[in-house]
Design a protein around this motif. Structure first.
Motif, PDB file in Angstrom:
ATOM      1  N   LYS A  13       1.137  -1.103   0.291  1.00 28.25           N
ATOM      2  CA  LYS A  13       0.110  -0.028   0.264  1.00 28.25           C
ATOM      3  C   LYS A  13       0.952   1.327   0.283  1.00 28.25           C
ATOM      4  O   LYS A  13       0.633   2.549  -0.420  1.00 28.25           O
ATOM      5  N   GLY A  14       1.990   1.142   0.272  1.00 28.94           N
ATOM      6  CA  GLY A  14       3.070   1.921   0.663  1.00 28.94           C
ATOM      7  C   GLY A  14       3.137   2.550  -0.803  1.00 28.94           C
ATOM      8  O   GLY A  14       2.798   3.481  -1.059  1.00 28.94           O
ATOM      9  N   THR A  15       3.816   2.125  -1.524  1.00 31.49           N
ATOM     10  CA  THR A  15       4.525   2.156  -3.250  1.00 31.49           C
ATOM     11  C   THR A  15       2.971   2.148  -4.067  1.00 31.49           C
ATOM     12  O   THR A  15       3.457   3.377  -4.289  1.00 31.49           O
ATOM     13  N   LEU A  16       2.037   1.892  -3.731  1.00 34.02           N
ATOM     14  CA  LEU A  16       0.736   2.071  -4.139  1.00 34.02           C
ATOM     15  C   LEU A  16       0.428   3.581  -3.981  1.00 34.02           C
ATOM     16  O   LEU A  16      -0.241   4.564  -4.930  1.00 34.02           O
ATOM     17  N   HIS A 182     -12.713  -0.680  -1.876  1.00 29.68           N
ATOM     18  CA  HIS A 182     -12.793  -1.527  -2.974  1.00 29.68           C
ATOM     19  C   HIS A 182     -11.651  -3.010  -2.399  1.00 29.68           C
ATOM     20  O   HIS A 182     -10.245  -1.978  -1.859  1.00 29.68           O
ATOM     21  N   LEU A 183     -11.585  -3.781  -2.654  1.00 29.75           N
ATOM     22  CA  LEU A 183     -10.041  -4.125  -2.383  1.00 29.75           C
ATOM     23  C   LEU A 183      -9.751  -4.914  -3.419  1.00 29.75           C
ATOM     24  O   LEU A 183      -9.967  -5.087  -3.921  1.00 29.75           O
ATOM     25  N   LEU A 184      -8.638  -4.780  -2.578  1.00 29.03           N
ATOM     26  CA  LEU A 184      -7.348  -4.889  -3.905  1.00 29.03           C
ATOM     27  C   LEU A 184      -6.116  -5.865  -3.061  1.00 29.03           C
ATOM     28  O   LEU A 184      -5.271  -5.381  -2.555  1.00 29.03           O
ATOM     29  N   ASP A 185      -6.564  -7.084  -3.874  1.00 30.78           N
ATOM     30  CA  ASP A 185      -5.595  -8.474  -3.599  1.00 30.78           C
ATOM     31  C   ASP A 185      -4.510  -8.369  -4.661  1.00 30.78           C
ATOM     32  O   ASP A 185      -4.369  -8.531  -5.555  1.00 30.78           O
ATOM     33  N   ALA A 194      -1.222  -3.596  -9.796  1.00 33.51           N
ATOM     34  CA  ALA A 194      -1.658  -2.885  -8.778  1.00 33.51           C
ATOM     35  C   ALA A 194      -2.125  -1.404  -8.930  1.00 33.51           C
ATOM     36  O   ALA A 194      -3.139  -0.988  -8.872  1.00 33.51           O
ATOM     37  N   PHE A 195      -1.120  -0.815  -9.572  1.00 32.63           N
ATOM     38  CA  PHE A 195      -1.919   0.826  -9.612  1.00 32.63           C
ATOM     39  C   PHE A 195      -2.376   1.015 -10.540  1.00 32.63           C
ATOM     40  O   PHE A 195      -3.607   2.136 -10.500  1.00 32.63           O
TER      41      PHE A 195
END
Ligand code: DC
Length: 208
Positions: A13-16, A182-185, A194-195
Motif C-alpha cells: 500500500k505504501g508504494t501504491l 474496494h478490495l485490492l488483492d 496494482a497501480f
C-alpha cells in the motif's frame, strides 16, 4: 478528492500510495510514519514504550513536516510503533494531525490501517490493499536482501503474522476494511498491475 488506502504491513500500500499521489498530483501522508515517529522519539530519549502519558506528549509534539522515512523505516521502529499504536490517547493526538492533513484544500492521499474507517470515513475513494502473509513476508525479505542486509524468511513471516494479529485485534481502530472500501488483492499482482487497477477505481469514482 480524498483517497484513503488501508491494508496490513507489506501489502504494497505504501508504494501504491506514493505512485497514486504522483499520478493525481495530491499530497500524501503515510500515517504509519506518524506512529513510527512517536516510537522513535521515545526510543531515542530512552523512555519506556508502555507509558501512555509520555507517548501522548510525543504524539502531540509531532511535526508532520519532519517525518523522515529513511530513519523511521527500520524494522525495530515498526515493532515499537505497533505497541504505541494501541494507546487511545496516542491515536487521538495523531488523529487530529492526520485529519488536518486530509482536509487541506485540493485533497490528499492518506495510507494506514484505519483511514477509511476512522480518520476519513467520508473519503471519496477507499482502497483496502491485501496480499497473503506468505507473499508479504517474501516481498519484505527480498527488500532487505536487496539492501545487502541479512534476512530470514521464516522469522519475517512470523513477525508479519504477529503484527497482523496485533493490528487486527486491538480495541481501538483495528485493521478492518471499511464497508465501502474496494478490495485490492496484490498476491498475484506486481506493483504496476496494482497501480493500474487502483487508477481505474479512482477514475470510475470520479466519473460518477
Ligand atoms: O504501516 P507501518 O508498518 O509503517 O505502521 C507501523 C505501525 O503503526 C503498525 O503496527 C500499525 C500502526 N498504524 C496504525 O495503527 N494506524 C495507522 N493508520 C497506521 C499505522
Amino acid at each position: 478528492m480524498i483517497i484513503a488506502i488501508d491494508g496490513p504491513a507489506a501489502s504494497g500500500k505504501g508504494t501504491l500510495s506514493r505512485k497514486l499521489a504522483e499520478h493525481f498530483a495530491l499530497p500524501h501522508l503515510d500515517t504509519g510514519l506518524t506512529f513510527r515517529a512517536v516510537a522513535h522519539a521515545l526510543l531515542t530519549a530512552a523512555k519506556p514504550l508502555d507509558d501512555e502519558d509520555l507517548a501522548e506528549a510525543a504524539a502531540q509534539a509531532l511535526d508532520l513536516a519532519a517525518l523522515d522515512r529513511s530513519v523511521l523505516s527500520a524494522h525495530a521502529i515498526g515493532e515499537a510503533a505497533s505497541k504505541v499504536a494501541v494507546m487511545p490517547r496516542v491515536r487521538q493526538a495523531l488523529l487530529e494531525a492526520q485529519r488536518a492533513f486530509a482536509n487541506r484544500p485540493g485533497g490528499a492521499i492518506l495510507d494506514g490501517r484505519d483511514i477509511g474507517t476512522v480518520v476519513c470515513p467520508d473519503a471519496d475513494v477507499k482502497l483496502f490493499v491485501t496480499a497473503s502473509a506468505e507473499i508479504r513476508a517474501r516481498r519484505r525479505t527480498d527488500e532487505i536482501l536487496a539492501r545487502g542486509q541479512a534476512a530470514d524468511y521464516a522469522q519475517i513471516l512470523e513477525d508479519v503474522k504477529k503484527r497482523d494479529e496485533r493490528d487486527q485485534t486491538r480495541a481501538v481502530a483495528p485493521l478492518i476494511p471499511a464497508e465501502d472500501a474496494h478490495l485490492l488483492d496484490t498476491t498475484k499482482l506486481d506493483i504496476e498491475g496494482a497501480f493500474q487497477q487502483a487508477v481505474r477505481i479512482v477514475e470510475e469514482t470520479q466519473e460518477k
